[in-house]
Design a protein around this motif. Structure first.
Motif, PDB file in Angstrom:
ATOM      1  N   THR A  16      44.877  41.039  48.830  1.00 44.84           N
ATOM      2  CA  THR A  16      43.924  41.214  47.739  1.00 44.84           C
ATOM      3  C   THR A  16      42.909  42.306  48.050  1.00 44.84           C
ATOM      4  O   THR A  16      42.337  42.901  47.129  1.00 44.84           O
ATOM      5  N   ARG A  48      50.353  33.051  48.337  1.00 49.55           N
ATOM      6  CA  ARG A  48      49.024  33.009  47.760  1.00 49.55           C
ATOM      7  C   ARG A  48      48.359  31.713  48.220  1.00 49.55           C
ATOM      8  O   ARG A  48      49.045  30.727  48.507  1.00 49.55           O
ATOM      9  N   VAL A  85      37.038  38.019  49.339  1.00 47.98           N
ATOM     10  CA  VAL A  85      37.467  37.327  48.124  1.00 47.98           C
ATOM     11  C   VAL A  85      36.603  36.093  47.899  1.00 47.98           C
ATOM     12  O   VAL A  85      36.246  35.774  46.755  1.00 47.98           O
ATOM     13  N   CYS A  91      34.485  35.432  44.625  1.00 45.48           N
ATOM     14  CA  CYS A  91      34.726  34.177  43.916  1.00 45.48           C
ATOM     15  C   CYS A  91      33.399  33.508  43.572  1.00 45.48           C
ATOM     16  O   CYS A  91      33.189  33.045  42.443  1.00 45.48           O
ATOM     17  N   VAL A 119      41.284  31.494  41.143  1.00 46.67           N
ATOM     18  CA  VAL A 119      41.185  32.549  42.158  1.00 46.67           C
ATOM     19  C   VAL A 119      42.168  32.248  43.280  1.00 46.67           C
ATOM     20  O   VAL A 119      42.222  31.116  43.779  1.00 46.67           O
ATOM     21  N   ASN A 164      46.095  43.556  38.127  1.00 44.47           N
ATOM     22  CA  ASN A 164      45.185  42.594  37.501  1.00 44.47           C
ATOM     23  C   ASN A 164      43.945  42.356  38.360  1.00 44.47           C
ATOM     24  O   ASN A 164      42.818  42.298  37.844  1.00 44.47           O
ATOM     25  N   ASP A 165      44.141  42.204  39.679  1.00 44.26           N
ATOM     26  CA  ASP A 165      42.997  41.949  40.538  1.00 44.26           C
ATOM     27  C   ASP A 165      42.128  43.185  40.714  1.00 44.26           C
ATOM     28  O   ASP A 165      40.918  43.072  40.925  1.00 44.26           O
ATOM     29  N   ARG A 172      39.978  42.876  37.634  1.00 44.95           N
ATOM     30  CA  ARG A 172      39.081  41.730  37.654  1.00 44.95           C
ATOM     31  C   ARG A 172      37.969  41.873  38.690  1.00 44.95           C
ATOM     32  O   ARG A 172      36.795  41.719  38.374  1.00 44.95           O
ATOM     33  N   TRP A 173      38.358  42.187  39.953  1.00 45.47           N
ATOM     34  CA  TRP A 173      37.337  42.280  40.985  1.00 45.47           C
ATOM     35  C   TRP A 173      36.484  43.526  40.804  1.00 45.47           C
ATOM     36  O   TRP A 173      35.308  43.539  41.187  1.00 45.47           O
TER      37      TRP A 173
END
Length: 328
Positions: A100, A129, A169, A173, A253, A311-312, A315-316
């Motif tokens: 990630t 994951r 992460v 989160c 998450v 996607n991450d 998002r992040w």
């Protein structure tokens, strides 16, 4: 099965022109693989990523017929390993375990390389994951996510949320949790998960989003109390902990790991590596063994890995920009 047989037959013909190669493009060593493969990862030995890397390297080695050797190259938020992999000769003999952090670094540390992993690396497939557990010191008067949010609202700027470090992460989160719940909390960054867990146990901080492997000891001996998980369903080892998404809709998450090759690696080599990886992640014995340690092997293909990274990254990136998060 027929597709795999045809693929292996084509790859096994020494010096053969492999299907899918562009004009003038060849596999330098002829049939691939014909010598050991180095699998580079960006964390020190002993952690969950190292555990998963070595766990899948063994069955991959058996399937490919050559050693798959894990090489740890920690540093610069995994950028050392990722850069080494991205710049390696694209012949399939250097692969890299990305996580990630590839998505996070693009916004948080844009000076690090690879600057655009989707262009500089070729996805092979997903590996695992793992979600996070939201747990608190026993002094916190909350047994559910909703009660924790209410406690934070009643005590603005007094509830201390720890993390393994700014930009991790776990940190992002909690920043997403802060924004979604509308609470005013204090972030306390540590240099790793172990010191955060120690201070949580001793009550120096109040709350941590922590990987299952890091939270397991204090949860099992009552040093901390679990409230919820960031997965989309309860975890087999913690069936009584509900998903946070039951309180904050859509809150999910995961920390993930995937296997990449350098960009321009011939497609048949990537596909052959994907076959070996898929056999490893599909192995029921290996899946069960790692599940006991909170690691969910994922049999996702190159497209799934590419989607997870894209996607991450979005998002992040949004969380970092909206929270004005910067490294100290």
């Amino acid at each position: 099965m027929q597709r795999r047989t045809l693929l292996l037959a084509a790859l096994g013909a020494p010096g053969a022109a492999l299907p899918g190669l562009g004009h003038g493009q060849t596999v330098p060593s002829g049939a691939w693989p014909s010598r050991p493969i180095t699998l580079v990862e960006g964390y020190p030995p002993g952690g969950v990523t190292d555990l998963a890397s070595r766990a899948v390297a063994e069955p991959m080695s058996r399937d490919l017929g050559v050693p798959v050797v894990v090489e740890n190259r920690p540093g610069a938020a995994t950028s050392v390993a990722a850069t080494y992999g991205a710049r390696a000769r694209p012949d399939g003999y250097t692969l890299v375990m990305g996580t990630t952090t590839l998505a996070i670094n693009q916004t948080l540390q844009p000076s690090l390389t690879p600057k655009d992993p989707l262009k500089e690396l070729s996805p092979i497939g997903m590996v695992f994951r793992t979600p996070f557990i939201l747990h608190v010191h026993p002094s916190v008067p909350a047994n559910t996510t909703a009660e924790l949010i209410a406690h934070c609202k009643a005590n603005p700027s007094k509830v201390l949320f720890g993390s393994p470090g700014t930009g991790s992460v776990s940190h992002l989160c909690l920043e997403m949790f802060r924004a979604r719940a509308g609470i005013d909390i204090v972030h306390v960054p540590y240099r790793g998960g172990a010191p955060a867990a120690l201070d949580l146990r001793q009550g120096r901080i109040h709350v941590v989003f922590q990987a299952i492997q890091e939270a397991a000891l204090t949860l099992s001996d009552g040093g901390t109390r679990g409230l919820a998980v960031t997965a989309d369903a309860p975890l087999p080892n913690y069936p009584k902990l509900p998903p946070i998404s039951q309180t904050l809709a859509g809150f999910e998450v995961y920390f993930w790991q995937g296997l990449f090759a350098p960009a321009e690696t011939p497609a048949p080599v990537v596909e052959r590596a994907a076959v070996a990886l898929r056999m490893a992640t599909d192995d029921p014995v290996l899946r069960a063994r790692l599940a006991e340690q909170g690691v969910e092997l994922v049999s996702g293909d190159a497209a799934a890995l590419r989607t997870a990274l894209a996607n991450d990254t979005r998002r992040w990136g949004d969380v970092i920009r909206e929270g004005n998060i910067r490294l100290e």
